[in-house]
Every structure is written in C-alpha cells, then in structure tokens.
Design a protein around this motif. Structure first.
Motif, short mmCIF file in Angstrom:
data_model
loop_
_atom_site.label_atom_id
_atom_site.label_comp_id
_atom_site.label_asym_id
_atom_site.label_seq_id
_atom_site.Cartn_x
_atom_site.Cartn_y
_atom_site.Cartn_z
N GLN A 209 10.01 43.82 71.45
CA GLN A 209 8.65 43.32 71.61
C GLN A 209 7.67 44.47 71.42
N ALA A 210 6.96 44.43 70.32
CA ALA A 210 6.00 45.49 70.01
C ALA A 210 4.59 45.06 70.40
N CYS B 3 7.17 49.51 72.24
CA CYS B 3 8.22 48.56 71.87
C CYS B 3 9.23 48.50 73.00
N VAL B 4 9.38 47.32 73.56
CA VAL B 4 10.29 47.12 74.68
C VAL B 4 11.54 46.40 74.19
N ILE B 5 12.69 46.90 74.61
CA ILE B 5 13.95 46.20 74.33
C ILE B 5 14.17 45.23 75.46
N SER B 6 14.09 43.95 75.14
CA SER B 6 14.22 42.95 76.20
C SER B 6 15.67 42.58 76.47
N ASP B 7 16.55 42.88 75.54
CA ASP B 7 17.96 42.53 75.70
C ASP B 7 18.78 43.81 75.63
N ARG B 8 19.43 44.17 76.73
CA ARG B 8 20.23 45.39 76.75
C ARG B 8 21.72 45.08 76.62
N PRO C 193 17.57 54.53 62.32
CA PRO C 193 16.99 53.63 61.32
C PRO C 193 16.01 54.36 60.41
N LEU C 194 16.57 55.04 59.41
CA LEU C 194 15.74 55.81 58.49
C LEU C 194 15.48 55.09 57.19
N LYS C 195 16.33 54.13 56.88
CA LYS C 195 16.19 53.39 55.63
C LYS C 195 16.12 51.90 55.92
N LEU C 196 15.38 51.22 55.09
CA LEU C 196 15.16 49.78 55.26
C LEU C 196 16.48 49.03 55.32
N LYS C 197 17.41 49.38 54.44
CA LYS C 197 18.66 48.63 54.33
C LYS C 197 19.58 48.85 55.52
N ASP C 198 19.31 49.90 56.31
CA ASP C 198 20.21 50.24 57.41
C ASP C 198 19.78 49.63 58.75
N VAL C 199 18.65 48.97 58.79
CA VAL C 199 18.14 48.46 60.07
C VAL C 199 18.95 47.27 60.57
N ASP C 200 19.37 47.35 61.84
CA ASP C 200 20.13 46.27 62.45
C ASP C 200 19.23 45.18 63.04
N LEU C 201 18.15 45.61 63.69
CA LEU C 201 17.34 44.65 64.43
C LEU C 201 15.87 44.94 64.22
N TRP C 202 15.12 43.90 63.90
CA TRP C 202 13.68 44.00 63.69
C TRP C 202 12.94 43.30 64.82
N GLY C 203 11.86 43.92 65.24
CA GLY C 203 10.97 43.25 66.16
C GLY C 203 9.84 42.59 65.39
N GLN C 204 8.99 41.89 66.11
CA GLN C 204 7.82 41.32 65.43
C GLN C 204 6.83 42.44 65.19
N GLY C 205 5.96 42.28 64.27
CA GLY C 205 5.03 43.33 63.92
C GLY C 205 3.79 43.33 64.79
N THR C 206 3.11 44.46 64.77
CA THR C 206 1.81 44.56 65.42
C THR C 206 0.84 45.17 64.41
N GLN C 207 -0.31 44.54 64.26
CA GLN C 207 -1.25 44.93 63.22
C GLN C 207 -2.08 46.14 63.64
N VAL C 208 -2.13 47.12 62.77
CA VAL C 208 -3.02 48.27 62.94
C VAL C 208 -3.99 48.27 61.77
N THR C 209 -5.27 48.22 62.06
CA THR C 209 -6.30 48.23 61.03
C THR C 209 -7.25 49.38 61.29
N VAL C 210 -7.41 50.24 60.30
CA VAL C 210 -8.26 51.42 60.44
C VAL C 210 -9.42 51.29 59.46
N SER C 211 -10.62 51.26 60.00
CA SER C 211 -11.81 51.14 59.15
C SER C 211 -12.36 52.52 58.83
N SER C 212 -12.98 52.63 57.68
CA SER C 212 -13.53 53.93 57.26
C SER C 212 -14.93 54.14 57.76
#
Length: 121
Positions: free
Chosen positions: A3-4, A20-25, A102-121
């Motif tokens: 949970q991010a 990011c919290v791991i809810s399932d240990r 998890p350094l490469k996309l193909k190696d990731v075991d578990l994904w969390g949901q995303g959180t949006q970061v928006t930076v204005s200029s």
C-alpha cells in the motif's frame, strides 16, 4: 499487499515522502523498491533497498535527490524525493521481491498500487 501513499501536487524544488506498507507478511521479502511511469513513457526503475540492510540502488536521474529507507518494525519503506523536477512527474509504484533486489521490470514479484506525483514548474 503493498500500500503506497504520499504522492501529491508540488512545485519544482519541493520535496515529498512516499511510503509503502507491506500488509501481508506471509512471505519474507528480500528487497523492495520503487518504479515510476510518466505519461507516454515506459515504467522505469527508481530505487531499491534490501530489507536486511546494505547497499541501496538508484537510477542515475535521481541520485543525490531521492533517498530510499526502511523501517522493518513498521513493515514500511520510504522514498524521500528532494529537489523535485517537472520530469519527476509520474505514477510511483512500490514493489517487492522474494529473492533478489527489484532492479529490473521483468524481475518484480509483487506490485503495489501507484501513487501520483505531479511537479509543476
């Protein structure tokens, strides 16, 4: 299971801290990290940390500005984003791996949901 949180809309030069919290240990994860995906671009690696301690890894574009850390007692990892730039705008995803960092996309075991970061200029 992951949970991010912590994203938001900020101005360039500002900072944020993602959590990011791991809810399932059920599983003992070896490493965790963050990926991000900007509009119209591929998802990319940002940072990773072994949960037992040790060397952290960053993509070149965030070195010196972002810091990944962990709090095993809270089952949580953090990503501090300093000196934010408009090009850091993306959805940031928390990830976890059982055996390798998890350094490469193909190696990731578990994904969390995303959180949006928006930076204005």
């Amino acid at each position: 299971q992951l949970q991010a949180s912590g994203g938001g809309l900020v101005q360039a030069g500002s900072c944020l801290r993602l959590s990011c919290v791991i809810s399932d240990r059920t599983f003992n994860y070896y490493g965790m990290g963050w990926f991000r995906q900007a509009p119209g671009k591929e998802r990319e690696f940002v940072a990773a940390i072994p949960l037992s301690g040790g060397t952290t890894y960053y993509t070149d574009s965030v070195k010196g500005r972002f810091t990944i850390s962990r709090d095993n007692a809270k089952n949580t990892i953090y990503l501090r984003l300093d000196s934010l730039k408009p090009e850091d705008t993306a959805v940031y995803y928390c990830v976890a791996n059982r055996e390798i960092l998890p350094l490469k996309l193909k190696d990731v075991d578990l994904w969390g949901q995303g959180t949006q970061v928006t930076v204005s200029s």
